[in-house]
Design a protein around this motif. Structure first.
Motif, PDB file in Angstrom:
ATOM      1  N   ALA A 339      24.194  24.733   0.029  1.00 51.19           N
ATOM      2  CA  ALA A 339      23.405  23.499   0.043  1.00 51.19           C
ATOM      3  C   ALA A 339      23.955  22.539  -1.003  1.00 51.19           C
ATOM      4  O   ALA A 339      24.158  22.907  -2.154  1.00 51.19           O
ATOM      5  CB  ALA A 339      21.937  23.814  -0.249  1.00 51.19           C
ATOM      6  N   GLY A 340      24.203  21.317  -0.586  1.00 51.78           N
ATOM      7  CA  GLY A 340      24.696  20.312  -1.526  1.00 51.78           C
ATOM      8  C   GLY A 340      26.156  20.452  -1.892  1.00 51.78           C
ATOM      9  O   GLY A 340      26.654  19.713  -2.746  1.00 51.78           O
ATOM     10  N   LEU A 341      26.858  21.406  -1.299  1.00 52.62           N
ATOM     11  CA  LEU A 341      28.281  21.606  -1.577  1.00 52.62           C
ATOM     12  C   LEU A 341      28.541  21.776  -3.074  1.00 52.62           C
ATOM     13  O   LEU A 341      29.422  21.156  -3.663  1.00 52.62           O
ATOM     14  CB  LEU A 341      29.103  20.423  -1.052  1.00 52.62           C
ATOM     15  N   SER A 342      27.771  22.655  -3.705  1.00 53.46           N
ATOM     16  CA  SER A 342      27.908  22.841  -5.152  1.00 53.46           C
ATOM     17  C   SER A 342      29.273  23.394  -5.543  1.00 53.46           C
ATOM     18  O   SER A 342      29.707  23.232  -6.687  1.00 53.46           O
ATOM     19  CB  SER A 342      26.802  23.773  -5.654  1.00 53.46           C
ATOM     20  N   GLY A 343      29.948  24.039  -4.609  1.00 53.68           N
ATOM     21  CA  GLY A 343      31.268  24.577  -4.916  1.00 53.68           C
ATOM     22  C   GLY A 343      32.311  23.502  -5.171  1.00 53.68           C
ATOM     23  O   GLY A 343      33.363  23.779  -5.773  1.00 53.68           O
ATOM     24  N   VAL A 344      32.052  22.265  -4.715  1.00 52.89           N
ATOM     25  CA  VAL A 344      32.997  21.178  -4.987  1.00 52.89           C
ATOM     26  C   VAL A 344      33.132  20.957  -6.482  1.00 52.89           C
ATOM     27  O   VAL A 344      34.233  20.727  -7.005  1.00 52.89           O
ATOM     28  CB  VAL A 344      32.529  19.888  -4.275  1.00 52.89           C
ATOM     29  N   ALA A 345      32.025  21.028  -7.209  1.00 51.54           N
ATOM     30  CA  ALA A 345      32.064  20.847  -8.662  1.00 51.54           C
ATOM     31  C   ALA A 345      32.903  21.928  -9.323  1.00 51.54           C
ATOM     32  O   ALA A 345      33.729  21.645 -10.207  1.00 51.54           O
ATOM     33  CB  ALA A 345      30.644  20.852  -9.220  1.00 51.54           C
ATOM     34  N   CYS A 346      32.733  23.183  -8.899  1.00 50.30           N
ATOM     35  CA  CYS A 346      33.526  24.279  -9.470  1.00 50.30           C
ATOM     36  C   CYS A 346      35.010  24.092  -9.188  1.00 50.30           C
ATOM     37  O   CYS A 346      35.854  24.331 -10.064  1.00 50.30           O
ATOM     38  CB  CYS A 346      33.040  25.614  -8.915  1.00 50.30           C
ATOM     39  N   ALA A 347      35.334  23.659  -7.961  1.00 52.92           N
ATOM     40  CA  ALA A 347      36.736  23.430  -7.615  1.00 52.92           C
ATOM     41  C   ALA A 347      37.328  22.306  -8.453  1.00 52.92           C
ATOM     42  O   ALA A 347      38.476  22.394  -8.904  1.00 52.92           O
ATOM     43  CB  ALA A 347      36.850  23.105  -6.121  1.00 52.92           C
ATOM     44  N   ASN A 348      36.556  21.256  -8.693  1.00 52.91           N
ATOM     45  CA  ASN A 348      37.059  20.140  -9.496  1.00 52.91           C
ATOM     46  C   ASN A 348      37.339  20.557 -10.935  1.00 52.91           C
ATOM     47  O   ASN A 348      38.360  20.188 -11.512  1.00 52.91           O
ATOM     48  CB  ASN A 348      36.059  18.990  -9.478  1.00 52.91           C
ATOM     49  N   ILE A 349      36.433  21.315 -11.517  1.00 54.40           N
ATOM     50  CA  ILE A 349      36.622  21.757 -12.906  1.00 54.40           C
ATOM     51  C   ILE A 349      37.818  22.700 -13.004  1.00 54.40           C
ATOM     52  O   ILE A 349      38.668  22.572 -13.899  1.00 54.40           O
ATOM     53  CB  ILE A 349      35.346  22.431 -13.427  1.00 54.40           C
ATOM     54  N   GLY A 350      37.892  23.657 -12.073  1.00 52.47           N
ATOM     55  CA  GLY A 350      39.012  24.591 -12.106  1.00 52.47           C
ATOM     56  C   GLY A 350      40.350  23.900 -11.916  1.00 52.47           C
ATOM     57  O   GLY A 350      41.345  24.227 -12.592  1.00 52.47           O
ATOM     58  N   THR A 351      40.395  22.917 -11.016  1.00 55.77           N
ATOM     59  CA  THR A 351      41.648  22.204 -10.775  1.00 55.77           C
ATOM     60  C   THR A 351      42.026  21.334 -11.971  1.00 55.77           C
ATOM     61  O   THR A 351      43.216  21.134 -12.251  1.00 55.77           O
ATOM     62  CB  THR A 351      41.540  21.341  -9.515  1.00 55.77           C
ATOM     63  N   ALA A 352      41.025  20.814 -12.690  1.00 57.43           N
ATOM     64  CA  ALA A 352      41.328  20.038 -13.896  1.00 57.43           C
ATOM     65  C   ALA A 352      42.046  20.902 -14.926  1.00 57.43           C
ATOM     66  O   ALA A 352      43.045  20.476 -15.537  1.00 57.43           O
ATOM     67  CB  ALA A 352      40.038  19.463 -14.483  1.00 57.43           C
ATOM     68  N   TRP A 353      41.569  22.123 -15.127  1.00 60.75           N
ATOM     69  CA  TRP A 353      42.248  23.018 -16.069  1.00 60.75           C
ATOM     70  C   TRP A 353      43.629  23.420 -15.558  1.00 60.75           C
ATOM     71  O   TRP A 353      44.583  23.536 -16.348  1.00 60.75           O
ATOM     72  CB  TRP A 353      41.389  24.252 -16.327  1.00 60.75           C
ATOM     73  N   LEU A 354      43.745  23.639 -14.261  1.00 63.34           N
ATOM     74  CA  LEU A 354      45.058  23.967 -13.697  1.00 63.34           C
ATOM     75  C   LEU A 354      46.032  22.809 -13.876  1.00 63.34           C
ATOM     76  O   LEU A 354      47.216  23.014 -14.181  1.00 63.34           O
ATOM     77  CB  LEU A 354      44.918  24.316 -12.216  1.00 63.34           C
ATOM     78  N   SER A 355      45.555  21.574 -13.703  1.00 61.97           N
ATOM     79  CA  SER A 355      46.431  20.419 -13.865  1.00 61.97           C
ATOM     80  C   SER A 355      46.934  20.306 -15.305  1.00 61.97           C
ATOM     81  O   SER A 355      48.096  19.940 -15.535  1.00 61.97           O
ATOM     82  CB  SER A 355      45.693  19.144 -13.453  1.00 61.97           C
TER      83      SER A 355
END
Length: 574
Positions: A339-355
């Protein structure tokens, strides 16, 4: 008001530091001979004061100082590596400025890292909530954008004012704003003012952000429709047409990047309610990213398999890795029907650290794109996948930097290597090429055999960037020059006159207080008249008082310009 004074002081100090670096590079000071020091100082002076100003009021002074000190070490290491890889054997002649991609990479690294730091500090934990990351990142981006616009309008007003004053014969303002002593500190002060004004009025930033995100979010359905149509046509058209473009990877990565950006403008901090169209577009966009990234990865793999790694392909691989991280996180979120696509936030944070990890790798020797490219191309040559006649040795010499030069030396000195490879490596190094002629062919008066010490050893190519009137023999060696050594200005110090073959002028060089040779002035020569050069060669030139003195008026030194009068050439017609 206290915060404004601090920001103004930081902006002024930044302007003074940047101006000092400009002077050091422009006047060949001691710092210009140390690229490993100049480049880190320039990057630190350009970026860290901006972080300091945006961190005021958010971080405690001690924490702000600690974080800035840590980031300064990182920036200095990246700047030093950028100049080191050029080759220390050419450090005195290397371009002082950091590579444009390095500067862009440092800016990206700091822009990603600083919101992570500020958000974590504001909530007193190493991983903050996603709304905190979202608020800080968008505030920082909009602050920089608006402050840049403020600086642009500031200079537009100054230029307009200078134009108005010049209409009434007052050029003082035009001269003032054209001087680096004013322009650089004034720009940094204006930037500080823009950052402060946008910080003390947070309602402006929030209102602008809401408007911008709302407008951009309604572009997401259009992009989703176009990408979905493109992917649905591929089973019927095939992939051959896509590969024939030669830039399929970059096009697919560009489409993925735009899709990620618009998806996040609609998702925002995850707490916004969306209409049916936007909600459906969000879920479809999360699923479309995976096939786009798969196509981009496949296209890149084909290119690497055919031609090996190049710096551009290494950067593309980094973008593919980031896109794959986004695609996995977004796709898993939709498939789990959260609900609410909460996993998008986790993906964004993880990708920021990967970048951050990828940027740190490509900006250091760990995964330097040039080093990887040189190693890849060298292995292809040694494995026989590319013939010596088709191998790009010039890439190693002119684009491989330190790594390419070392590879050419290994190929040239490898007793077990093919003779053609060793010969071509030597050609690329310049060892088998004819040596260029010296720029000065003859030294006069008769009896002299060499120019004054340091004249030819000076880096004239670097100085030609600032002196457009240098003889071409010192710039690129197209022409040859004769030199005449003497004390021509009457000061008793050794000077050099250079005359190009067939040229109509003489160029006078003097040694300045720092011991560097600089162009002091030029003398016109009458056409087809050898008498002046013969007299100089015989040592018979003498000084003569000027026909008219210089004038001082309004704080300026005015020099006379004489009308042209044809002078008969001595000895002509005999």
């Amino acid at each position: 008001m206290n915060t404004f004074r601090i920001r103004a002081a930081i902006g002024l100090l930044q302007g003074i530091a940047l101006y000092a670096l400009y002077r050091a590079s422009d006047h060949d000071g001691w710092l210009s001979l140390h690229p490993l020091l100049f480049s880190p100082l320039l990057l630190a002076a350009a970026f860290l004061p901006l972080l300091c100003q945006t961190g005021l009021g958010v971080l405690r002074p001690a924490r702000l100082t600690a974080w800035l000190a840590g980031l300064a070490v990182v920036v200095a290491a990246i700047g030093a590596h950028d100049r080191w890889r050029v080759g220390l054997e050419h450090a005195a002649r290397a371009d002082l400025m950091p590579d444009a991609l390095t500067a862009l990479g440092v800016a990206a690294l700091l822009f990603i890292a600083w919101p992570l730091i500020l958000a974590g500090e504001s909530e007193r934990r190493w991983r903050a909530s996603y709304p905190a990351y979202f608020d800080v990142a968008w505030k920082l981006g909009l602050q920089l954008m608006l402050s840049g616009l403020f600086v642009g309008v500031f200079w537009l007003i100054l230029q307009l004012g200078a134009g108005l004053f010049s209409l009434v014969g007052i050029d003082g303002l035009r001269r003032l704003i054209g001087e680096a002593e004013f322009a650089i500190p004034a720009s940094t002060l204006a930037l500080s003012a823009g950052l402060h004004l946008s910080d003390v009025r947070p309602g402006i930033i929030q209102g602008l952000r809401s408007l911008l995100l709302t407008l951009l979010s309604w572009l997401l359905p259009l992009l989703v429709l176009l990408i979905a149509a493109f992917l649905s046509l591929l089973p019927f058209t095939g992939l051959d047409g896509l590969w024939k473009t030669g830039h399929a990877t970059m096009l697919l990565l560009g489409a993925s990047g735009l899709l990620i950006f618009l998806l996040n403008t609609a998702y925002q901090d995850g707490g916004e309610a969306h209409g049916r169209v936007i909600s459906l577009s969000l879920r479809v966009a999360c699923l479309l990213l995976a096939p786009l990234q798969a196509l981009a990865a496949y296209a890149l793999a084909l290119r690497v398999g055919q031609y090996g790694w190049s710096p551009d392909r290494v950067f593309a691989a980094c973008f593919v890795m980031l896109g794959a991280c986004y695609a996995a996180g977004y796709g898993w979120t939709v498939l789990r029907r959260q609900a609410g696509l909460s996993g998008v936030a986790c993906a964004n944070i993880g990708t920021a650290w990967l970048s951050l990890a990828l940027l740190a790798a490509v900006l250091t020797p760990l995964a330097d794109p040039v080093r990887i490219s040189v190693s890849s191309q060298l292995s292809r040559l040694q494995a026989g996948r590319v013939a010596p006649a088709r191998f790009d040795f010039d890439f190693l010499r002119y684009h491989g930097l330190r790594y390419g030069h070392a590879a050419l030396l290994r190929l040239k000195n490898d007793a077990g290597a093919d003779g053609a490879i060793r010969r071509k490596a030597g050609d690329a190094l310049g060892e088998n090429r004819p040596q260029p002629k010296p720029p000065v062919q003859a030294v006069h008066p008769r009896g002299l055999t060499a120019l004054p010490s340091g004249f030819l050893a000076q880096d004239w190519k670097q100085m030609s960037k600032r002196m457009a009137d240098l003889p071409s023999c010192l710039q690129d060696g197209r022409e040859e020059c004769d030199a005449y050594v003497g004390a021509y200005s009457g000061a008793g110090k050794q000077e050099v006159l250079l005359a190009e073959k067939g040229a109509s002028r003489l160029s006078l060089f003097q040694r300045d207080a720092q011991g560097l040779w600089t162009l002091a002035g030029t003398y016109d020569l009458p056409a087809a008249c050898p008498a002046p050069l013969d007299a100089l060669a015989a040592g018979h030139a003498r000084t003569a008082p000027p026909l008219l003195p210089d004038l001082e008026a309004g704080g300026l030194r005015l020099r006379p310009r004489y009308p042209y009068v044809a002078q008969p050439c001595p000895g002509a017609g005999k």
